[in-house]
Each structure stands twice: as structure tokens, then as C-alpha cells.
Design a protein around this motif. Sequence first.
Motif, short mmCIF file in Angstrom:
data_model
loop_
_atom_site.label_atom_id
_atom_site.label_comp_id
_atom_site.label_asym_id
_atom_site.label_seq_id
_atom_site.Cartn_x
_atom_site.Cartn_y
_atom_site.Cartn_z
N GLU A 47 0.85 -1.15 0.03
CA GLU A 47 0.03 -0.12 -0.11
C GLU A 47 0.95 1.33 -0.05
O GLU A 47 0.95 2.11 -0.94
CB GLU A 47 -0.86 -0.06 1.44
N ARG A 48 1.66 1.45 1.00
CA ARG A 48 2.60 2.58 1.29
C ARG A 48 2.35 3.91 0.56
O ARG A 48 2.91 4.53 0.39
CB ARG A 48 4.04 2.18 0.48
N ARG A 49 0.71 3.99 0.90
CA ARG A 49 0.35 5.69 0.62
C ARG A 49 0.20 6.04 1.88
O ARG A 49 -0.13 5.81 2.87
CB ARG A 49 -1.04 5.55 0.12
N VAL A 50 0.86 7.09 1.89
CA VAL A 50 1.07 8.19 3.20
C VAL A 50 -0.18 8.87 3.53
O VAL A 50 -0.81 9.23 2.59
CB VAL A 50 2.25 9.00 3.39
N ILE A 51 -0.68 8.86 4.74
CA ILE A 51 -1.65 10.07 4.99
C ILE A 51 -1.17 10.93 5.92
O ILE A 51 -0.63 10.85 6.91
CB ILE A 51 -2.77 9.17 6.05
N TRP A 109 18.71 8.95 -3.39
CA TRP A 109 17.69 8.81 -2.51
C TRP A 109 16.57 8.23 -3.25
O TRP A 109 16.61 8.27 -4.48
CB TRP A 109 17.20 10.42 -2.46
N ARG A 110 15.57 7.68 -2.37
CA ARG A 110 14.33 7.07 -3.02
C ARG A 110 13.04 7.28 -2.35
O ARG A 110 13.01 7.78 -0.94
CB ARG A 110 14.39 5.47 -3.13
N ALA A 111 12.14 7.38 -2.84
CA ALA A 111 10.62 7.57 -2.19
C ALA A 111 10.36 6.35 -1.35
O ALA A 111 10.63 5.27 -1.55
CB ALA A 111 9.48 7.99 -3.40
N THR A 112 9.85 6.45 -0.17
CA THR A 112 9.38 5.44 0.56
C THR A 112 8.06 5.16 0.45
O THR A 112 7.49 4.33 1.29
CB THR A 112 9.77 5.95 2.04
N ILE A 113 7.13 5.88 -0.48
CA ILE A 113 5.77 5.77 -0.35
C ILE A 113 5.54 5.67 -2.02
O ILE A 113 6.27 5.65 -2.74
CB ILE A 113 5.18 7.12 0.06
N THR A 114 4.35 4.94 -2.11
CA THR A 114 3.67 5.14 -3.32
C THR A 114 2.86 6.01 -3.91
O THR A 114 2.20 6.23 -5.17
CB THR A 114 3.09 3.76 -3.37
N ALA A 140 -7.44 11.95 3.36
CA ALA A 140 -7.55 11.48 4.63
C ALA A 140 -6.71 11.94 5.71
O ALA A 140 -6.68 11.85 6.84
CB ALA A 140 -7.33 9.96 4.58
N GLY A 141 -5.90 12.82 5.30
CA GLY A 141 -4.80 13.32 6.17
C GLY A 141 -5.22 15.03 6.46
O GLY A 141 -5.79 15.60 6.11
N GLY A 142 -4.27 15.33 7.57
CA GLY A 142 -4.18 16.76 7.91
C GLY A 142 -5.67 17.11 8.86
O GLY A 142 -6.33 15.99 9.28
N GLY A 143 -6.00 18.08 9.06
CA GLY A 143 -7.02 18.60 9.76
C GLY A 143 -8.15 19.61 8.98
O GLY A 143 -7.69 20.13 8.01
N PRO A 144 -9.08 19.93 9.71
CA PRO A 144 -9.77 20.84 8.99
C PRO A 144 -9.29 22.37 8.76
O PRO A 144 -9.76 22.96 7.71
CB PRO A 144 -11.05 21.18 9.94
#
Length: 196
Positions: free
Chosen positions: A7-11, A82-87, A93-97
Motif C-alpha cells: 500500500e505504502r500510501r501516506v496519510i 535517494w528514493r521515495a518511501t511511499i507509492t 484522509a490526512g491533516g485537519g480541518p
Amino acid sequence: MTSDIPERRVIPTSEVLAALAVPSRLAILSHLLSVGAQTATLCADAVGLTASNCSWHLRELSRFGLVERAADDDGDARKRPWRATITGIDLDAGGGPGDDLARAAVRSAWFADTDARFADFLRHESTLPTAWREAAVINDYAVLVTADELTAIGTRIDEIIRPYIRAIRAETPEGGAVASVSIRGIVDPRFIDGAT
């Protein structure tokens, strides 16, 4: 989705959204997601920065766990990729209002980059091999859906595309190249009751 695809999608947190709202950082992350591991110098050339400025942005991205060094320390940090750690990033889904402005800035910068790649394709389309010209998918659909159906369409498209994401598919197949697939499934506010 098959279980062997990470999955490796960051929120993102509010701090990550603020960090990614810097266009240079987003361009570096997008570049690493597209081409795989690169040195700061190669990233700098690709996104139009100096190597030292790019290194600083990479360290900031690393601080938030979005990138990492791709090789063990060999004594010369300038040559270590360097490489990305996410896909990918799940902005919804992230952060706040209170992060709507940062979220909008990240989306705007991300799709400005996507639009620039599409414009570059159009400029060079006539010089590309026939197979790649014919393989291009350039469609726009007006769909009549509910919010749940639009969500389901996005999920199904993600399931189809995810096995081919550069950050997941490390080995380039014979005749393969990096392609850009951009999806925007958005409601037209003109057709929502009560929308302005």
C-alpha cells in the motif's frame, strides 16, 4: 487488490501537508516516484534546482519519512541516491480541518506538474514511436454517478494501476518506459443543488 502489492500510501499530517505545499519538494518527490532512486544532483537537474538546494529539500522530505537514502553510507553523501518511501499520498484522509489551504496547494502543484508533462507529451507526440503514440490514453468522460459510485470508480482504477506504479514495479520490462496516468474524478459544482 492483491496482497503482495504494498500500500505504502501516506496519510499526511498537518506538518507533512505544509512541507509538501512547497512546490520544489513536491516536484522532487514526484520525480523520485517516477524514475526511482536518484542522487541529489540528478534530482536537481530534473526539477531545476541547485544540488545544494535540492539536498536541503530531500533532507526535509526525509524528516517526514517520505524519502530515504537508497544505499548504505559509502563516505560520499553526494553520490548516495535517494528514493521515495511511499507509492502515493492520500490527501483526503490526512491533516485537519484547518489544512484546506495546504491541501489545495499540494493538489494544485501536483496537477500543475501533471499538466506540464501532458503538454510536453503533446509537443513531442509526432516524434514518438508509433506504438507509444497509439498507446496514449487521452479521454474525458462526463459520468452520471452518485458520490458512492464515484468513490467506487476511483477505487477500481487504483486497483488496476497500482501493480504498475514505478515505486512498486522495480524491474523495467523489456520495451518499458515511465508513463504518466492521471485521474481526476470530480463533481461539477454547477450541478449540485445548493452549490455556489
